[in-house]
Write a protein that holds these residues in place. Structure first.
Motif, PDB file in Angstrom:
ATOM      1  N   ASP A  18      49.848 -14.816  76.939  1.00 15.24           N
ATOM      2  CA  ASP A  18      50.536 -13.542  77.169  1.00 15.24           C
ATOM      3  C   ASP A  18      50.327 -13.011  78.579  1.00 15.24           C
ATOM      4  O   ASP A  18      50.769 -11.905  78.911  1.00 15.24           O
ATOM      5  N   GLY A  19      49.638 -13.786  79.430  1.00 13.93           N
ATOM      6  CA  GLY A  19      49.418 -13.387  80.811  1.00 13.93           C
ATOM      7  C   GLY A  19      48.108 -12.665  81.052  1.00 13.93           C
ATOM      8  O   GLY A  19      47.733 -12.421  82.203  1.00 13.93           O
ATOM      9  N   THR A  20      47.385 -12.301  80.001  1.00 16.04           N
ATOM     10  CA  THR A  20      46.120 -11.588  80.131  1.00 16.04           C
ATOM     11  C   THR A  20      45.007 -12.537  80.543  1.00 16.04           C
ATOM     12  O   THR A  20      44.926 -13.660  80.049  1.00 16.04           O
ATOM     13  N   TRP A  21      44.150 -12.076  81.434  1.00 17.50           N
ATOM     14  CA  TRP A  21      42.987 -12.859  81.849  1.00 17.50           C
ATOM     15  C   TRP A  21      41.782 -12.426  81.025  1.00 17.50           C
ATOM     16  O   TRP A  21      41.462 -11.232  80.951  1.00 17.50           O
ATOM     17  N   ARG A  22      41.109 -13.395  80.398  1.00 17.33           N
ATOM     18  CA  ARG A  22      39.936 -13.091  79.577  1.00 17.33           C
ATOM     19  C   ARG A  22      38.840 -14.144  79.796  1.00 17.33           C
ATOM     20  O   ARG A  22      39.118 -15.274  80.168  1.00 17.33           O
ATOM     21  N   ILE A  23      37.619 -13.726  79.520  1.00 16.05           N
ATOM     22  CA  ILE A  23      36.481 -14.624  79.633  1.00 16.05           C
ATOM     23  C   ILE A  23      36.475 -15.567  78.429  1.00 16.05           C
ATOM     24  O   ILE A  23      36.519 -15.115  77.286  1.00 16.05           O
ATOM     25  N   THR A  24      36.425 -16.862  78.695  1.00 13.83           N
ATOM     26  CA  THR A  24      36.410 -17.845  77.616  1.00 13.83           C
ATOM     27  C   THR A  24      35.030 -18.478  77.424  1.00 13.83           C
ATOM     28  O   THR A  24      34.770 -19.074  76.379  1.00 13.83           O
ATOM     29  N   ARG A  25      34.176 -18.343  78.419  1.00  9.48           N
ATOM     30  CA  ARG A  25      32.815 -18.877  78.290  1.00  9.48           C
ATOM     31  C   ARG A  25      31.885 -18.100  79.211  1.00  9.48           C
ATOM     32  O   ARG A  25      32.145 -17.972  80.407  1.00  9.48           O
ATOM     33  N   ALA A  26      30.821 -17.575  78.627  1.00  8.56           N
ATOM     34  CA  ALA A  26      29.792 -16.877  79.402  1.00  8.56           C
ATOM     35  C   ALA A  26      28.500 -17.672  79.308  1.00  8.56           C
ATOM     36  O   ALA A  26      28.071 -18.044  78.212  1.00  8.56           O
ATOM     37  N   THR A  27      27.895 -17.940  80.441  1.00  4.39           N
ATOM     38  CA  THR A  27      26.612 -18.643  80.465  1.00  4.39           C
ATOM     39  C   THR A  27      25.560 -17.728  81.070  1.00  4.39           C
ATOM     40  O   THR A  27      25.697 -17.281  82.215  1.00  4.39           O
ATOM     41  N   TRP A  28      24.528 -17.440  80.282  1.00  2.06           N
ATOM     42  CA  TRP A  28      23.405 -16.654  80.766  1.00  2.06           C
ATOM     43  C   TRP A  28      22.439 -17.632  81.411  1.00  2.06           C
ATOM     44  O   TRP A  28      21.697 -18.340  80.742  1.00  2.06           O
ATOM     45  N   VAL A  29      22.458 -17.697  82.729  1.00  3.79           N
ATOM     46  CA  VAL A  29      21.708 -18.720  83.466  1.00  3.79           C
ATOM     47  C   VAL A  29      20.229 -18.375  83.554  1.00  3.79           C
ATOM     48  O   VAL A  29      19.360 -19.234  83.334  1.00  3.79           O
ATOM     49  N   SER A  30      19.903 -17.129  83.891  1.00  2.00           N
ATOM     50  CA  SER A  30      18.493 -16.779  84.040  1.00  2.00           C
ATOM     51  C   SER A  30      18.264 -15.296  83.842  1.00  2.00           C
ATOM     52  O   SER A  30      19.177 -14.479  83.999  1.00  2.00           O
ATOM     53  N   ILE A  31      17.019 -14.939  83.496  1.00  2.00           N
ATOM     54  CA  ILE A  31      16.577 -13.554  83.396  1.00  2.00           C
ATOM     55  C   ILE A  31      15.187 -13.471  84.004  1.00  2.00           C
ATOM     56  O   ILE A  31      14.280 -14.205  83.597  1.00  2.00           O
ATOM     57  N   ALA A  32      15.049 -12.619  85.010  1.00  2.00           N
ATOM     58  CA  ALA A  32      13.770 -12.458  85.731  1.00  2.00           C
ATOM     59  C   ALA A  32      13.222 -13.797  86.198  1.00  2.00           C
ATOM     60  O   ALA A  32      12.022 -14.051  86.153  1.00  2.00           O
ATOM     61  N   GLY A  33      14.113 -14.677  86.642  1.00  2.00           N
ATOM     62  CA  GLY A  33      13.711 -15.961  87.191  1.00  2.00           C
ATOM     63  C   GLY A  33      13.437 -17.040  86.163  1.00  2.00           C
ATOM     64  O   GLY A  33      13.104 -18.171  86.531  1.00  2.00           O
ATOM     65  N   SER A  34      13.562 -16.735  84.886  1.00  2.02           N
ATOM     66  CA  SER A  34      13.311 -17.713  83.832  1.00  2.02           C
ATOM     67  C   SER A  34      14.599 -18.030  83.085  1.00  2.02           C
ATOM     68  O   SER A  34      15.538 -17.231  83.052  1.00  2.02           O
ATOM     69  N   THR A  35      14.624 -19.207  82.476  1.00  2.00           N
ATOM     70  CA  THR A  35      15.781 -19.591  81.677  1.00  2.00           C
ATOM     71  C   THR A  35      15.743 -18.893  80.326  1.00  2.00           C
ATOM     72  O   THR A  35      14.749 -19.023  79.595  1.00  2.00           O
ATOM     73  N   PRO A  36      16.763 -18.156  79.970  1.00  2.00           N
ATOM     74  CA  PRO A  36      16.762 -17.485  78.668  1.00  2.00           C
ATOM     75  C   PRO A  36      16.958 -18.483  77.544  1.00  2.00           C
ATOM     76  O   PRO A  36      17.548 -19.544  77.732  1.00  2.00           O
ATOM     77  N   SER A  37      16.461 -18.141  76.383  1.00  2.00           N
ATOM     78  CA  SER A  37      16.653 -18.982  75.207  1.00  2.00           C
ATOM     79  C   SER A  37      17.646 -18.291  74.278  1.00  2.00           C
ATOM     80  O   SER A  37      17.847 -17.081  74.379  1.00  2.00           O
ATOM     81  N   PRO A  38      18.266 -19.029  73.385  1.00  2.00           N
ATOM     82  CA  PRO A  38      19.177 -18.400  72.426  1.00  2.00           C
ATOM     83  C   PRO A  38      18.527 -17.266  71.646  1.00  2.00           C
ATOM     84  O   PRO A  38      19.192 -16.315  71.246  1.00  2.00           O
ATOM     85  N   ARG A  39      17.217 -17.321  71.465  1.00  2.00           N
ATOM     86  CA  ARG A  39      16.519 -16.265  70.742  1.00  2.00           C
ATOM     87  C   ARG A  39      16.567 -14.953  71.498  1.00  2.00           C
ATOM     88  O   ARG A  39      16.639 -13.876  70.910  1.00  2.00           O
ATOM     89  N   VAL A  40      16.550 -15.052  72.854  1.00  2.00           N
ATOM     90  CA  VAL A  40      16.623 -13.841  73.680  1.00  2.00           C
ATOM     91  C   VAL A  40      17.963 -13.144  73.487  1.00  2.00           C
ATOM     92  O   VAL A  40      18.054 -11.932  73.408  1.00  2.00           O
ATOM     93  N   GLY A  41      19.032 -13.938  73.395  1.00  2.00           N
ATOM     94  CA  GLY A  41      20.345 -13.342  73.284  1.00  2.00           C
ATOM     95  C   GLY A  41      20.859 -13.281  71.862  1.00  2.00           C
ATOM     96  O   GLY A  41      21.966 -12.808  71.634  1.00  2.00           O
ATOM     97  N   GLY A  42      20.102 -13.803  70.894  1.00  2.00           N
ATOM     98  CA  GLY A  42      20.624 -13.895  69.539  1.00  2.00           C
ATOM     99  C   GLY A  42      20.513 -12.605  68.754  1.00  2.00           C
ATOM    100  O   GLY A  42      20.028 -11.619  69.211  1.00  2.00           O
TER     101      GLY A  42
END
Length: 201
Positions: free
Chosen positions: A177-201
């Motif tokens: 329909d012409g709308t721009w939307r986010i299809t994938r978000a990657t949380w790369v790091s938090i405070a210099g560390s790699t986040p785990s699914p538990r952090v964002g779950g």
């Protein structure tokens, strides 16, 4: 952060960032014109006219054409603003129905949209944001209907966590329909560390 995707020189320096090239051409045109008027050099005056026309054209094209990277940048800015204001429905509307959330690397498996919804819902109560400063925002056009955004944030929460730096990679695509939307978000790091699914779950 992963390496940025390759972007063509024309897209990067004319369509998305026309000011360096366009203004340089105009400055050279002024210099040539000034030299031509002082020395009665008609060839330099003609060259100045050509350079001025090219510089103006570059600036005009850059202002008129909206690239996928620019469209993606606007989407991400809208999400950051909505998240800071705890406008959860507004933020959620910028994600596609099939959007996924990954952790650590864009190449890692993604969790379904429900994971995105859970994290957005928390911003409305438990993890209310008081400040969401953008430290880096770079958008890269990959195709006529897709772009990638590298986003750096420094976030302060009401519960006392922060300011905490986070890095994200977001893929943004144009829907039918012409709308721009986010299809994938990657949380790369938090405070210099790699986040785990538990952090964002």
């Amino acid at each position: 952060m992963p390496d940025p995707p390759p972007v063509g020189l024309f897209t990067r320096y004319v369509l998305e960032n026309p000011y360096p090239a366009g203004l340089l051409m105009l400055a050279l045109a002024v210099g040539l014109a000034w030299t031509a008027l002082r020395t009665d050099g008609r060839r330099n005056l003609a060259g100045a006219g050509v350079l001025a026309a090219l510089g103006a054209l570059v600036l005009l094209v850059g202002a008129v054409v909206v690239t996928p990277g620019e469209a993606a940048r606007r989407v991400v800015l809208a999400v950051v603003k909505a998240a800071e204001a705890a406008e959860i429905a507004e933020a959620s509307a910028h994600f596609s129905d099939e959007a996924t959330l990954a952790f650590g690397s864009p190449n890692n498996p993604g969790y379904p949209r429900e994971a995105i919804e859970r994290n957005l819902d928390r911003l409305g109560d438990r993890y209310r944001i008081t400040s969401n400063q953008i430290t880096s925002l770079k958008a890269f056009s990959e195709s006529p209907r897709q772009a990638t955004v590298h986003l750096g944030l420094r976030t302060t929460l009401e519960v006392g966590f922060g300011p905490t730096p986070t890095w994200w990679v977001l893929r943004v695509e144009q829907e039918p329909d012409g709308t721009w939307r986010i299809t994938r978000a990657t949380w790369v790091s938090i405070a210099g560390s790699t986040p785990s699914p538990r952090v964002g779950g």
